[in-house]
Design an enzyme around this catalytic site. Sequence first.
Site, mmCIF file in Angstrom:
data_model
loop_
_atom_site.group_PDB
_atom_site.id
_atom_site.type_symbol
_atom_site.label_atom_id
_atom_site.label_comp_id
_atom_site.label_asym_id
_atom_site.label_seq_id
_atom_site.Cartn_x
_atom_site.Cartn_y
_atom_site.Cartn_z
ATOM 1 N N CYS A 1 -6.491 1.070 22.487
ATOM 2 C CA CYS A 1 -7.301 0.097 21.741
ATOM 3 C C CYS A 1 -8.694 0.671 21.467
ATOM 4 C CB CYS A 1 -7.344 -1.233 22.489
ATOM 5 S SG CYS A 1 -7.871 -2.616 21.434
ATOM 6 N N SER B 1 -9.654 -6.561 16.006
ATOM 7 C CA SER B 1 -10.055 -6.851 14.626
ATOM 8 C C SER B 1 -10.537 -5.584 13.933
ATOM 9 C CB SER B 1 -11.173 -7.900 14.599
ATOM 10 O OG SER B 1 -12.313 -7.431 15.298
ATOM 11 N N HIS C 1 -1.494 -2.435 22.620
ATOM 12 C CA HIS C 1 -1.561 -2.420 24.084
ATOM 13 C C HIS C 1 -0.186 -2.113 24.678
ATOM 14 C CE1 HIS C 1 -5.647 -4.245 24.905
ATOM 15 N NE2 HIS C 1 -5.540 -4.343 23.577
ATOM 16 N N GLU D 1 0.439 -1.588 27.644
ATOM 17 C CA GLU D 1 0.496 -2.214 28.967
ATOM 18 C C GLU D 1 0.761 -3.716 28.907
ATOM 19 O OE1 GLU D 1 -3.689 -2.906 27.609
ATOM 20 O OE2 GLU D 1 -2.121 -1.383 27.340
#
Length: 770
Positions: A104, A154, A199, A201
């Site tokens: 990210c 975003s 993500h 995870e």
Amino acid sequence: MADSGLVDHSPHHPTKAAQLSTASNVILIDNYDSFTWNVYQYLVLEGATVNVFRNDQITLEELIAKKPTQLVISPGPGHPETDAGISSAAIQYFSGKIPIFGVCMGQQCIITCFGGKVDVTGEILHGKTSPLKHDGKGAYEGLPGSLAVTRYHSLAGTHATIPDCLEVSSSVQLADDSNKDVIMGVRHKKLAVEGVQFHPESILTEYGRIMFRNFLKLTAGTWEGNGKHFGEQSSTTKATVPSNPPPKTDKKLSILERIYDHRRAAVAVQKTIPSQRPADLQAAYDLNLAPPQIPFPARLRQSPYPLSLMAEIKRASPSKGMIAENACAPAQARQYAKAGASVISVLTEPEWFKGSIDDLRAVRQSLEGMTNRPAILRKEFVFDEYQILEARLAGADTVLLIVKMLSVELLTRLYHYSRSLGMEPLVEVNTPEEMKIAVDLGAEVIGVNNRDLTSFEVDLGTTSRLMDQVPSSTIVCALSGISGPKDVEAYKKEGVKAILVGEALMRAADTATFIAELLGGSSQTVSSESRRSPLVKICGTRSEEAARAAIEAGADLIGIIMVQGRTGCVPDDVALPISQVVRSTPKPASQALHTSQEPPAATSVEYFDHSAKILRHPSRALLVGVFQNQPLDYILSQQQKLGLDVVQLHGSEPLEWAKLIPVPVIRKFGLDEPAIARRAYHSLPLLDSGVGGTGELLDQSRVQNVLDKDCGLRVILAGGLDPTNVAGIVQKLGESGRKVVGVDVSSGVESDGAQDLNKIRAFVQAVRGL
């Protein structure tokens, strides 16, 4: 909860893999995100030994000392350039050394570090599951071509700015039916550096644990070192690449865009380094550590020539390559200043122009003490208040703002921030549209770049075509491409007030002559005042009679020794009458100063030339008190009590005392002492041997060496001088003798330990003959 078709991919009953000896010291940078610990869990489950550090609680030096086997950058809120702490600096340092994986914000840091940009995607997602298409390499090795991933973001990397060294490894389509996609993964083509925007995870992401497993298999800092050969798509992986490849990914960026992207990445890293963080710079500024500044527009209006000159220090350029690789920026600046430049432009971009902020700092220091010094411009690709504050702390008087590379909102913000620091910016334009923006902004100084920063083509008519858009009160400067007098003739007629010249000046064999010819002046325009005979200082004065005789003979400086225990030391009751004689006895009429040939007020005069002038009073001699290793309070008290015009420090007093004493300071130096030519402290250095008064002559060759080291140095010469040798000693120095602006005599005008009035007169006469 109603059935939504979501699948929980979390390891409910996880089986921990065997400990990996090759992942025995994985460092996980925590960007203050709760998902950090999910990342931690997956790494540990795959056999890694993991240590977690928050992004602002470890320095790069400490991180390096921990010798990580792999580096993982966690998710986090905010923007990678402002909120990722040590992350970007860590990526910069460890790239190519160890494997790096970013999640990210971690991926966003990778993109910006290598020159890309991160921007809004048009979507704000929190726990959104999207179908991902990937290239089957790196973290995706062995996974299905399409899989579900979970997104919390975003911002994302922009296709048009992904640098050539990175490849897009995965993407998802926007949900707006635009057939556009969002970058979900990037990978360095050579270095073992990879990132994902989603993500892995998250419990809603498929095969997330395998992605971490694939990463932990890596042990080397390059793909080749790990037995991988990435960077080119094979026929087996093309089918898994998104069906609508981003059209701008392979777009060739303009030079301006490439420089801009590189500077963004470099500044982002710099802002994370302790002592160079924004808060560190602000703290220094709040302590009033920025050097004194001068108003840029006002200095531009002062010039000995029809047009003002903005002289640029430029080692290289994208269009011409290396120009003057070994140029010494501070030395070049002094040449420009003495030749009549109103502004000195210092390029501080390191990759394409081979400059640095240290160049600007050194240039500012080199001009210290000059009368009417030029303003200093930071010529840089400015996009952040940080760069403006950095410039002010280094000594800049103005900064460059390029309209082409800034949104109107950002330009306006930077313009007003610069003005809040006392710096009116130089606003650069190239087109009528950009000129309108600059005029609407209220810019007092607008530079028209004759070089198109997209193509780097030069059109000297650009400035002329835009002149009718500019209010008469605005100073217009022509920038780039000017190489000779013919290039500036039209500008003089059209109202252009200044020109910026870089390459041509850097290549000029004689800077002063080139500038004079370029601007229609002459070599005499900025020449210093005509040669005068040296100042004469009669030291060791012990009587009113000797003081009066010296002044009537034409001496400029009368020295009295204030050092107890020294031969010739005078008590206060003797010094006070001598002081009265010095103040009341006029110089001979023949010694009156002539000012007709002094340099114009618009020029810069070297510090020591100015100081020598200050020590030459137009109507009387000046009284000099000589001190040696005595307390500052005592010196200040004696200066006030005796009305000393000048203080001479003859011992090992701190150099800084010169700024604490309210009258000019002459400071004695031995030939091997440092700081002889240091500007803005002592008014003039006095070259002498030992403690002085010994009658020992200085070694002529060593004196010559000292004088030849600095063309701006001016000295008072002492040591063994007398009426019979003073003229010959100065003349023997040849052209360097012009730097001897004063001579000092003590025992050389004595007979039997007492001052000899005839010798005093003979000494003055011998000097006046020089």
